[in-house]
Structure formats: C-alpha cells, structure tokens
Enzyme design. Structure first.
Site: not given
Ligand code: ACM
Length: 738
Positions: A142, A171, A241, A304, A395, A397, A446-447
C-alpha cells in the site's frame, strides 16, 4: 523483562576503558558483540572496544563466551552475570550472545550521559524467549519503504528481541518484488495512480506512485536481517489481493480484462483464476521467492478472497465440479493446497491467513490467525501451528490515542496498554494446543502510513509491548513495571533516532464552563503515568514549571495559552508539550475529533490530500455519511456559525456498502452544508453553500448567520451530495457571538 533476574550485593562499574573480551571465533558471535558495542556507542557515552579473549585473563572485563554446554538451553537463551569482578554473557549460540548483548545494553543505559562510568548492580539473569515467532508485519504494497528505512526498522526490532519480519510484498495496490521471469509484475504492477496523500509523495496527482525491490536489494535486506537474527518471511498474497498481478498479466485473472493497479482501499474481487496456467505462474514466483528468501516459512496469503468473479465464471465453476468440490471455499483450499505442496516439496512451509481454514489445507500449513478467537481455535483444533496476530488489538493501523494530533488511522483506539495486555493464548486451549502456538505478531498495514515517519509512529512504542508479550514469561506480566521501564527505552530510541509516538503520555485537555466567568481545565494522559507540568505564559514547560494536581480554574474573559508536558520521575520528557488556548471562544469550538458521527457507519481519520507541501489537516469522518452531531451546543448569544471544511478524494469503494452510502439532495450545483437544531430533521438553522469551497483544494471557512436561539441544543450538521463524488469533512466548527 528477562525470564529470571536475581539481584546480588555489590556492583560493577563499566567505563570506556573496560575491555570487552570475546571468547569465540565465529563471525556471528563477533557481529553480536560488535553490535552491542556500536549500539552502546549510540545510546550512551561509553566507547567500548572488542578484543579477542584468547589468552587475556578476564579481569574487570565484559566477557562474551560461546559455550555449547552453557546452562541456558533454550533457543536464543543466554545468561548474564554481573559481579564486582566483571560482566559475563554466556550462550550456546550466537543468537544468545546477541540477545545477551541487547540486555546488557539496557542495563548500561540509564544514566547514559555519564562519561565517568556506569554502575551496574550485581545480578544474575537467565533468559530465553517464551515464543519462537516474535513478529512484525510490514505492508510495503500500500505504501513503500526504502531499503535504508527497512534496515533501520530491522535493527530496532532486534533490540526488542523480535525475530520475524513478515514482509507483505504484493497486494491490489502494488506488486513490489522483482520477478525476472515476469517483468511486467514490476513494470506495470509496481505503479498506481497517486491516490489521496500519495500526490504529496509523488509531487503531483498526475505522477504515478511506484516502487519495487530488486533481487540485489532483497538479498541485502535478508542478510542484514540475518545478522540481527531476524528471519524475513515474504508474503505473496493469493488468490485475492491480486489486482496488481492481474493488471500486469490479465490472463492471471478470471475475466481476461486488465484492471488498473488498485487505488481503492478494501476488499476487492479481482481473484487469480485457479487453473493450471496460474499455478505454473505461482510456482515460478515461488521459485524466485525461495531463491531470495532462505526462510523456512513462506506466506501465501489467502485472506479476503471475495468469490464474486469465481462464482460468475462458468470456467471456474466447471473446474470446481471437475475436481469434485462443493463450493468456492473448497476450491480456494484446493488452490492453496497446490501452492503449499509445491513449497513443501522444496522443504518450505506455507503460512496462510486464517481464511484458508475450510478443513482441507495440509495440517503442516501454519495459520496466521487474525480473527479472534474463532480463527485460532479452529486452527488449533485442526492441529495447525498458529501465529497469533489478532485484529484489532495487534493491528497497528488502528490509531493509538484519541488526541487530535494523532496521525490518521482506523478506529477504535488500540492503546499501548491494549497491546501490552494482549493474551496470545486463547482461553480454553489445551496444553497440546498451546504447544502449537508458534508466537505472536503485530501487523502494520500502510494504507494510512504514506511515510516511514508515520510507520515509526504507529509501531513505536506499541511494538515494545508486543515484544514483551512475545518474549517474557506470562508470570512477569506487569503493566506498571513496563511503564516504569519506558522512560529509559524512550531515551534509547531518541538516541537511535526512532521517531516514536508519545501518545500514551501526552497531556490531554478537557475544558468545561466553571463557576461565574471561569473555565475548568482538567489535564490527563492515557497511561496515567508521569508528572504533568504546565505553563500559562506560552513557554515550553520544564520540570520546574507548575506541577498539575487538580483541575485549573482559568478566566473565561481573557485568553490563556496553556502548555503542558509530561515528565518521568528522573526528569525525562515523556511527552512533548501540547498547547491549548483557553477562553470563552474555546468552549464554543469543536474539531472533528470532538464532534460525534451521526451514524458511525465507517468512521476513519483521514488526511487531506492538500496542501502538497507541509502539514495536512486530519479529519474524523464517516465515509458513508457526511453527518456530524454537536451535543449540547451552548447557543445563548450566538449569532453566527463558522465551519472550516475540506474535501477528500474518494478511494474507499471497496470498504463501503453502496446501499448504505447516504446521499442528500443538493440545493445548488456545488452543494451545501446544513445545520439543524436538536435533530437532523429539526428546524434548519443555517445553510452554508459550498461554491466557494469547491474553488480551492485547500480548507475553506464558511460562515452563516443564525437566528437568535436560547440555551443549549444538539446540532446536526451534514453535507448534501454523495460522498463518492468527493468527501466533505469538517475540520473545525465555531459558534460566534459576532
Ligand atoms: C488481513 O488483515 N487481511 C489479513
């Protein structure tokens, strides 16, 4: 905190003349000891020199000794003895010597400025890690980090005895690893259209955001990490992704169409096509990955993977039926299994996110569990080794405080204490299952980390809390003990140039109307640690400034510039000064963090894309509903309302539900903000047209006159239009008396 520490009588004083003797001739041991000396040279006034132990008698020296018969047997373990005769670090392996050196560096760095020598209390430490996987994930897809910055991160990780950097290299928004056999992956896949704050990095919204790592750079990083006993576990994410890969080679996808490299954050539907041709490609990528990365573990993603395109494709459905599979989840398992088996054939072990668990991937696959507690429980029941990497606690972020000066990120707050209190063992896990927990890992997506400085802020100090969870025995868990050790840790980081966050200790101001003509101001910090000192004359607070003990009562009739900072008991500045203007107008002002969201659908703290140079405003905004509430606004004598607004580009298509996005009719082509009394359907108090604000990309202040209104009322403030056409956000709202 080491596993075992015993204090003894006496002490030993280390000066720059104290010899450092190494009793081992292998290069890794030499590196460990030199690294100890070099780091100490950065973090203290001590300038030590390494000499070969050889025939020198170890008197009044720091001794590092590699001894296969050393008492501590655990991998990475060591013992460290300080007596009035000297210091001795003994380990069976070089990694033990490295960690012993890190601990000794910690013992030597309180009073780091003392050139005359540092007195260390006599003690014995026997130490080894609780978990063998002590990780940090870095998302370089990202946003991209330079080799020099990643090396800094690796060095600092090693000083926390972390030993895995999980490197998220591919990604939707970027493919960052050069694969010579497939050059378009980096020719096309490593560049995207600059989105949001990216324009500030490239210098223009018209300049693409690009970056990838060459073979040579990867080899350099891998070696740098290995010297510090860190394994780099690369991740090639699949089958989801994968938009950047499909943008490079459309035949990798299901539809055959070429998408752009992704510019929207979230989960998208560009999946790799699960067929033989794709698997041949994946095998070739894995060949290169295995050639570059010696890690036993290779991460193959699996998270995802929204199956929309697979479900819609007759070819994919036919393939699923031909394999005798019942659904697309089983088809994903089949695909992941092919890749895992290819890796296994080459002596490697696949790691996947916990979405790979539909019961069919090989039990040898390591599961990285981010869905708590279900993912981990399921993986452990199925007999997998597991790395605990729980969302949202680990997480990074997620922002770490609700201070208005906190950089952008995702709610809710995941504080230093939240990370410290993380328990890596799911309740109810059996002893056999616990033995399958390889360790724990924090993830830096890192978005919202466009720069390395932002990454540093998000990682430090929360990674120190994670490191202690990962290394220290559960019995040593002690939040207050950890806090007591933070000031010297911060001092070391400051000396090393780590741009850590002081959020946990930063003074926060709470203003409230007081008795006649006064304003009560309460000061606090998140950790409730350290002493807050303040000034009222605008000068920077020092330890000699007024200590804060109870809410201040300040005059409402004039303006006081209140500045506060937090100090540790030894005078170390734990948090830099924060400033609050205190006057009657301050009680009638709210920033976006102080307003409530009307619906809390998808709230984020986002950075404006302008100005390109300098500080950009940060807004808390519900990206599905441009609507805010100011509860109990004091409206007596208020004549006007000033609204400072900004406009943000929309790149969240994949995080939002189109059906839930709130659109409101516009009365004018540019739209307008409306302010309603009591509820969002209450009387219209003001309309603020956006025509002027659309002419600039910078923040604009709009002012409207309102009818005289008595008392306190809730205010509902919303923007007309559709957030997907450009997201309006409130920077500041002021109630004005004239
Ligand atoms: C994730 O947070 N998509 C692994």
């Amino acid at each position: 905190m080491p596993a075992q520490v015993t204090r003894h009588a006496g002490s030993f004083t280390v000066t720059s003349a104290t010899p450092v003797l190494l009793y081992s001739d292998d290069p890794a041991s030499r590196f460990a000891v030199q690294h100890f000396v070099d780091t100490l040279g950065q973090t203290s006034a001590l300038r030590l020199h390494v000499a070969d132990g050889g025939s020198v008698s170890p008197h009044a020296a720091i001794v590092f000794q590699l001894d296969p018969g050393a008492e501590v047997t655990q991998r990475g373990g060591y013992s460290l003895d300080v007596s009035p005769q000297g210091v001795r670090v003994i380990a069976r392996t070089p990694v033990g010597l490295y960690y012993g050196g890190v601990t000794l560096g910690q013992l030597l760095t309180p009073n780091a400025d003392r050139k005359a020598g540092v007195e260390v209390p006599a003690l014995q430490i026997q130490d080894w890690p609780r978990f063998q996987w002590r990780g940090l994930m870095l998302d370089s897809a990202r946003h991209f980090q330079s080799i020099a910055d990643i090396e800094k991160l690796l060095d600092w990780m090693s000083l926390l005895k972390l030993n895995v950097l999980h490197w998220h290299l591919t990604d939707d928004q970027g493919w960052r690893l050069q694969i010579p056999k497939y050059p378009l992956l980096t020719k096309i896949g490593a560049c995207r259209k600059a989105v949001g704050p990216d324009a500030a990095l490239t210098g223009s919204p018209d300049k693409p955001y690009c970056g990838f790592y060459t073979d040579a750079e990867v080899r350099q990083i891998v070696q740098y990490a290995a010297q510090r006993h860190i394994t780099i576990v690369p991740e090639i994410d699949m089958p989801g992704h994968a938009q950047a890969a499909i943008a490079s080679y459309p035949w990798l996808g299901v539809t055959g169409e070429r998408p752009p490299v992704g510019t929207d954050w979230g989960i998208n539907t560009w999946l790799l096509k699960p067929d033989a041709r794709t698997l041949k490609f994946v095998d070739a990528v894995m060949d290169e990955v295995m050639a570059l990365f010696p890690s036993k573990y290779i991460h193959i993603g699996g998270d995802e993977a929204a199956k929309d395109q697979w479900n819609a494709s007759p070819a994919v459905r036919a393939h699923m039926h031909a394999l005798g599979l019942k659904n697309m989840d089983q088809l994903q398992d089949w695909f992941m299994t092919q890749v895992a088996e290819y890796l296994a054939k080459h002596g490697r072990t696949a790691v996947g996110w916990d979405e790979i668990l539909h019961g069919n991937v090989p039990a040898s696959t390591v599961v990285m569990s981010w869905h708590a507690p279900k993912g981990a429980e399921q993986a452990l029941q199925l007999g997998h080794d597991v790395v605990m990497s729980t969302s949202p606690t680990l997480y990074l972020d997620h922002y770490q405080s609700d201070l208005h000066d906190e950089p952008p990120g995702r709610p809710d707050v995941e504080s230093l204490e939240d990370v410290y209190d993380y328990d890596p063992v799911p309740s109810g896990a059996t002893a056999t299952q616990v033995a399958h927990i390889l360790g724990v890992q924090a993830n830096l997506w890192t978005e919202y980390m466009p720069t390395f400085a932002r990454a540093e802020h998000a990682v430090f100090p929360r990674i120190a809390a994670l490191a202690e969870v990962a290394w220290s025995p559960a019995a040593t868990h002690d939040w207050h003990g950890f806090l007591d050790r933070m000031p010297v840790e911060f001092a070391r980081w400051r000396a090393l140039g780590v741009d850590y966050a002081d959020s946990a200790f930063a003074p926060a101001f709470a203003l409230q109307a007081g008795a006649q003509g006064t304003i009560d101001v309460a000061l606090s910090n998140q950790a409730g640690f350290g002493a807050i000192h303040y000034t009222t004359d605008g000068s920077a607070p020092t330890l000699a400034s007024m200590p804060y003990s109870k809410p201040l009562s300040l005059p409402a009739g004039r303006t006081t510039t209140l500045r506060a900072a937090t100090f540790a008991s030894d005078g170390f500045e734990l948090a830099a000064p924060r400033t609050q203007t205190v006057d009657a107008a301050a009680l009638r002002t709210r920033n976006s963090d102080q307003l409530d969201s009307c619906t809390n659908q998808v709230v984020l703290r986002l950075e404006d894309d302008r100005p390109l140079q300098g500080k950009r405003p940060v807004y808390k905004v519900d990206i599905e509903n441009m609507c805010w509430l100011w509860k109990a606004a004091p409206l007596d004598e208020v004549r006007k309302i000033a609204l400072t607004v900004g406009n943000l580009p929309w790149n969240f298509a994949l995080w939002t539900d189109n059906a839930k996005v709130v659109k409101r009719p516009k009365a004018t082509p540019a739209g307008e903000f409306q302010i309603h009394l009591d509820t969002c359907k209450g009387p219209l108090l003001a309309t603020l047209p956006l025509a002027a604000a659309t002419k600039t990309k910078l923040q604009t202040t709009l002012v409207a006159t309102i009818p005289a209104t008595q008392g306190t009322h809730d205010l509902c403030i919303f923007a007309s239009g559709d957030p997907r056409d450009g997201l309006w956000a409130i920077g500041k709202m002021q109630l004005l008396k004239r």
